[in-house]
Design an enzyme around this catalytic site. Structure first.
Site, PDB file in Angstrom:
ATOM      1  N   GLY A  37      19.769   2.969  45.378  1.00 13.58           N
ATOM      2  CA  GLY A  37      19.407   4.276  45.959  1.00 13.58           C
ATOM      3  C   GLY A  37      18.151   4.154  46.808  1.00 13.58           C
ATOM      4  O   GLY A  37      17.179   4.883  46.618  1.00 13.58           O
ATOM      5  N   THR A  68      17.697   4.125  50.338  1.00 14.97           N
ATOM      6  CA  THR A  68      17.611   4.482  51.754  1.00 14.97           C
ATOM      7  C   THR A  68      16.810   5.752  51.986  1.00 14.97           C
ATOM      8  O   THR A  68      16.705   6.224  53.119  1.00 14.97           O
ATOM      9  CB  THR A  68      19.030   4.655  52.353  1.00 14.97           C
ATOM     10  OG1 THR A  68      19.763   5.536  51.487  1.00 14.97           O
ATOM     11  CG2 THR A  68      19.721   3.331  52.484  1.00 14.97           C
ATOM     12  N   ASP A  69      16.299   6.333  50.936  1.00 15.48           N
ATOM     13  CA  ASP A  69      15.536   7.570  51.094  1.00 15.48           C
ATOM     14  C   ASP A  69      14.610   7.767  49.896  1.00 15.48           C
ATOM     15  O   ASP A  69      14.695   7.025  48.917  1.00 15.48           O
ATOM     16  CB  ASP A  69      16.510   8.774  51.174  1.00 15.48           C
ATOM     17  CG  ASP A  69      16.152   9.679  52.340  1.00 15.48           C
ATOM     18  OD1 ASP A  69      14.940   9.917  52.538  1.00 15.48           O
ATOM     19  OD2 ASP A  69      17.067  10.109  53.062  1.00 15.48           O
ATOM     20  N   GLY A  70      13.730   8.733  50.016  1.00 15.66           N
ATOM     21  CA  GLY A  70      12.919   9.184  48.884  1.00 15.66           C
ATOM     22  C   GLY A  70      12.176   8.082  48.138  1.00 15.66           C
ATOM     23  O   GLY A  70      11.606   7.162  48.734  1.00 15.66           O
ATOM     24  N   ILE A  71      12.209   8.178  46.829  1.00 11.40           N
ATOM     25  CA  ILE A  71      11.428   7.296  45.956  1.00 11.40           C
ATOM     26  C   ILE A  71      11.891   5.839  46.080  1.00 11.40           C
ATOM     27  O   ILE A  71      11.077   4.915  46.146  1.00 11.40           O
ATOM     28  CB  ILE A  71      11.533   7.783  44.490  1.00 11.40           C
ATOM     29  CG1 ILE A  71      10.865   9.162  44.356  1.00 11.40           C
ATOM     30  CG2 ILE A  71      10.922   6.783  43.526  1.00 11.40           C
ATOM     31  CD1 ILE A  71      11.080   9.845  43.014  1.00 11.40           C
ATOM     32  N   SER A 103      12.984  10.802  34.225  1.00 12.33           N
ATOM     33  CA  SER A 103      12.384  12.020  34.796  1.00 12.33           C
ATOM     34  C   SER A 103      11.639  12.751  33.689  1.00 12.33           C
ATOM     35  O   SER A 103      11.978  12.629  32.512  1.00 12.33           O
ATOM     36  CB  SER A 103      13.490  12.928  35.332  1.00 12.33           C
ATOM     37  OG  SER A 103      12.986  14.194  35.651  1.00 12.33           O
ATOM     38  N   TYR A 143      21.548  17.388  34.308  1.00 15.51           N
ATOM     39  CA  TYR A 143      20.565  16.447  34.865  1.00 15.51           C
ATOM     40  C   TYR A 143      19.615  15.976  33.760  1.00 15.51           C
ATOM     41  O   TYR A 143      19.382  14.774  33.598  1.00 15.51           O
ATOM     42  CB  TYR A 143      19.790  17.117  36.002  1.00 15.51           C
ATOM     43  CG  TYR A 143      18.742  16.212  36.623  1.00 15.51           C
ATOM     44  CD1 TYR A 143      19.117  15.172  37.468  1.00 15.51           C
ATOM     45  CD2 TYR A 143      17.382  16.384  36.347  1.00 15.51           C
ATOM     46  CE1 TYR A 143      18.157  14.326  38.030  1.00 15.51           C
ATOM     47  CE2 TYR A 143      16.421  15.543  36.907  1.00 15.51           C
ATOM     48  CZ  TYR A 143      16.819  14.518  37.745  1.00 15.51           C
ATOM     49  OH  TYR A 143      15.871  13.680  38.289  1.00 15.51           O
TER      50      TYR A 143
HETATM   51  N1  LIG Z   1      12.390  13.772  43.563  1.00 20.29           N
HETATM   52  C1  LIG Z   1      11.968  14.130  42.366  1.00 20.29           C
HETATM   53  O1  LIG Z   1      11.257  15.125  42.199  1.00 20.29           O
HETATM   54  C2  LIG Z   1      12.326  13.308  41.157  1.00 20.29           C
HETATM   55  C3  LIG Z   1      11.688  13.602  39.956  1.00 20.29           C
HETATM   56  C4  LIG Z   1      12.006  12.863  38.827  1.00 20.29           C
HETATM   57  C5  LIG Z   1      12.920  11.832  38.913  1.00 20.29           C
HETATM   58  N2  LIG Z   1      13.533  11.574  40.099  1.00 20.29           N
HETATM   59  C6  LIG Z   1      14.496  10.477  40.137  1.00 20.29           C
HETATM   60  O2  LIG Z   1      14.109   9.550  41.120  1.00 20.29           O
HETATM   61  C7  LIG Z   1      15.259   8.907  41.665  1.00 20.29           C
HETATM   62  C8  LIG Z   1      15.222   9.002  43.172  1.00 20.29           C
HETATM   63  O3  LIG Z   1      15.230  10.371  43.532  1.00 20.29           O
HETATM   64  P1  LIG Z   1      14.862  10.858  45.014  1.00 20.29           P
HETATM   65  O4  LIG Z   1      14.230  12.182  44.841  1.00 20.29           O
HETATM   66  O5  LIG Z   1      14.181   9.796  45.740  1.00 20.29           O
HETATM   67  O6  LIG Z   1      16.334  11.095  45.603  1.00 20.29           O
HETATM   68  P2  LIG Z   1      16.796  11.209  47.128  1.00 20.29           P
HETATM   69  O7  LIG Z   1      15.673  11.425  48.040  1.00 20.29           O
HETATM   70  O8  LIG Z   1      17.928  12.170  47.108  1.00 20.29           O
HETATM   71  O9  LIG Z   1      17.369   9.729  47.417  1.00 20.29           O
HETATM   72  C9  LIG Z   1      18.433   9.257  46.670  1.00 20.29           C
HETATM   73  C10 LIG Z   1      18.822   7.885  47.157  1.00 20.29           C
HETATM   74  O10 LIG Z   1      19.964   7.484  46.396  1.00 20.29           O
HETATM   75  C11 LIG Z   1      21.069   7.277  47.269  1.00 20.29           C
HETATM   76  N3  LIG Z   1      22.293   7.755  46.641  1.00 20.29           N
HETATM   77  C12 LIG Z   1      22.564   9.013  46.263  1.00 20.29           C
HETATM   78  N4  LIG Z   1      23.802   9.060  45.735  1.00 20.29           N
HETATM   79  C13 LIG Z   1      24.306   7.817  45.796  1.00 20.29           C
HETATM   80  C14 LIG Z   1      25.539   7.246  45.427  1.00 20.29           C
HETATM   81  N5  LIG Z   1      26.513   7.973  44.915  1.00 20.29           N
HETATM   82  N6  LIG Z   1      25.717   5.925  45.615  1.00 20.29           N
HETATM   83  C15 LIG Z   1      24.751   5.170  46.178  1.00 20.29           C
HETATM   84  N7  LIG Z   1      23.567   5.659  46.563  1.00 20.29           N
HETATM   85  C16 LIG Z   1      23.347   6.971  46.376  1.00 20.29           C
HETATM   86  C17 LIG Z   1      20.758   8.070  48.501  1.00 20.29           C
HETATM   87  O11 LIG Z   1      21.507   7.549  49.568  1.00 20.29           O
HETATM   88  P3  LIG Z   1      21.742   8.391  50.913  1.00 20.29           P
HETATM   89  O12 LIG Z   1      20.545   8.080  51.731  1.00 20.29           O
HETATM   90  O13 LIG Z   1      22.990   7.854  51.468  1.00 20.29           O
HETATM   91  O14 LIG Z   1      21.822   9.819  50.520  1.00 20.29           O
HETATM   92  C18 LIG Z   1      19.251   7.860  48.610  1.00 20.29           C
HETATM   93  O15 LIG Z   1      18.964   6.605  49.161  1.00 20.29           O
HETATM   94  C19 LIG Z   1      16.456   9.599  41.021  1.00 20.29           C
HETATM   95  O16 LIG Z   1      16.915   8.850  39.930  1.00 20.29           O
HETATM   96  C20 LIG Z   1      15.890  10.906  40.537  1.00 20.29           C
HETATM   97  O17 LIG Z   1      16.616  11.436  39.466  1.00 20.29           O
HETATM   98  C21 LIG Z   1      13.255  12.281  41.226  1.00 20.29           C
END
Ligand SMILES: NC(=O)c1ccc[n+]([C@@H]2O[C@H](COP(=O)([O-])OP(=O)(O)OC[C@H]3O[C@@H](n4cnc5c(N)ncnc54)[C@H](OP(=O)(O)O)[C@@H]3O)[C@@H](O)[C@H]2O)c1
Length: 344
Positions: free
Chosen positions: A85, A87-90, A216, A229
């Site tokens: 995962g 390509t974006d975010g964390i 999380s 979730y």
């Molecule tokens: N953001 C928060 O506040 C937060 C807080 C606590 C925990 N987390 C955890 O941190 C982690 C990252 O979260 P984030 O906020 O960075 O998420 P995000 O910005 O939505 O990025 C998600 C990443 O995962 C990829 N992805 C999503 N679905 C996928 C799939 N079915 N198969 C392969 N790749 C997939 C996305 O690819 P695409 O670029 O193609 O969409 C993207 O690169 C997650 O486990 C989340 O639960 C996040």
């Protein structure tokens, strides 16, 4: 035969003996006061001790660790990191932090164009090698032999189990679609369990390696309107903590870290301005990853970011009923702020 009159007379007797009892006890009230004072002292002392402990661990893992960075390749025995995962975010921000440290990155995510763009960024900004693996974790079990082929022959030092999804916004369980439900199982839970199965044996052989599991703060307890979730993240947290304990003795070269962030400003939190606008409690992914990556090897359980550490300490003190009521109110409020709310 008891007369009708005897009932109030008996009741009066009960009141009278209660009065006697009360007066007897009240003469001991000083002792009772002392007992309550000791209980209060233990309770407050426990909170104070946990605050001091958390401050010390926080300073060591989040501030001290930034001064004494670890060399991941040397410490964890390999030139490659694997990030899901990414390509974006964390996940993307973790890639940059690890590449800054000189690690090559295997990028695993679903969108090919975004994978290529991140690979180019990492090469040009940090001069590292990359390999891209297009994988949609929704696919489930059949996906992993193909990922395994890409990993063969690589000395892997770090695995970041980051990929995750969340329902589009806080909703009641009957509104959660079948696709969302299966995605939580296959993307959040199965990916972490299976990727670890693929990579851990190689790490155990050399007794070196780090596995970071992004859970999380939502795993602290059940969350009404975000139930699936929170439950999926509790799975990640429990399995990660269990593995850490299993390999703690005998495999001191292996780090299994559980990370429990609160809100980070990413696509995942874009459903409401309250969860998405960066502020001291809601870092950008780059701010978050700079802090979280520096904690690897310093602590096995962390929120990854100082402000989230304070939040976690507070929610951990709440009795479950209070926590759940608070969470329900918070998520009903967030739901009310969602733009263009569709309930189907
Ligand atoms: N953001 C928060 O506040 C937060 C807080 C606590 C925990 N987390 C955890 O941190 C982690 C990252 O979260 P984030 O906020 O960075 O998420 P995000 O910005 O939505 O990025 C998600 C990443 O995962 C990829 N992805 C999503 N679905 C996928 C799939 N079915 N198969 C392969 N790749 C997939 C996305 O690819 P695409 O670029 O193609 O969409 C993207 O690169 C997650 O486990 C989340 O639960 C996040």
């Amino acid at each position: 035969m008891p007369s009708i009159l005897s009932v109030p007379v008996r009741a009066l007797g009960t009141v009278d003996s209660f009065g006697m009892l009360f007066s007897q006890y009240s003469s001991n009230f000083k002792t009772l006061d002392d007992i309550l004072a000791v209980i209060g002292l233990i309770f407050v002392g426990r909170i104070a001790l946990s605050a001091v402990w958390n401050i010390c661990v926080g300073i060591r893992s989040m501030f001290w660790s930034r001064l004494w960075k670890k060399n991941f390749e040397k410490r964890y025995g390999g030139k490659w990191a694997v990030v899901t995962g990414c390509t974006d975010g964390i996940g993307k921000a973790y890639c940059h932090e690890l590449a800054k440290d000189g690690l090559n990155i295997v990028l695993i995510s679903r969108s090919m164009d975004k994978l290529n763009a991140v690979a180019e960024e990492l090469k040009s900004q940090h001069g590292v090698e990359t390999e891209v693996v297009q994988a949609n974790f929704v696919e489930g079990e059949t996906l992993y032999p193909r990922i395994d082929k890409h990993l063969q022959g690589k000395e892997i030092s770090v695995l970041i189990n980051n990929v995750g999804v969340m329902i589009s916004h806080p909703k009641y369980y009957d509104e959660v679609t079948d696709f969302e439900m299966w995605s939580h199982i296959n993307v959040n839970m199965a990916s972490m369990a299976v990727m670890t199965k693929l990579i851990l044996p190689g790490m155990l052989k050399k007794n070196k390696g780090a596995i970071v599991n992004i859970a999380s703060i939502a795993a602290t307890g059940p969350i009404p309107l975000l139930g699936i979730y929170a439950a999926s993240k509790a799975f990640v947290e429990f399995l990660s903590l269990s593995m850490n304990s299993e390999y703690y003795w005998g495999h001191r070269g292996i780090t299994i870290q559980t990370v429990t962030p609160a809100y980070v400003s990413t696509n995942m939190t874009s459903f409401s301005k309250w969860t998405h606008t960066p502020n001291p409690a809601t870092p950008t992914p780059a701010q978050f990853a700079a802090s979280a990556v520096s904690t690897i090897g310093y602590t096995d359980f962390t929120t990854g970011f100082w402000a989230h550490g304070i939040m976690k300490w507070i929610v951990d003190l709440m009795p479950r009923a209070v926590y759940m009521t608070f969470m329900k109110m918070q998520h009903m409020f967030l739901r009310s702020t969602v733009k263009n709310l569709h309930t189907s």
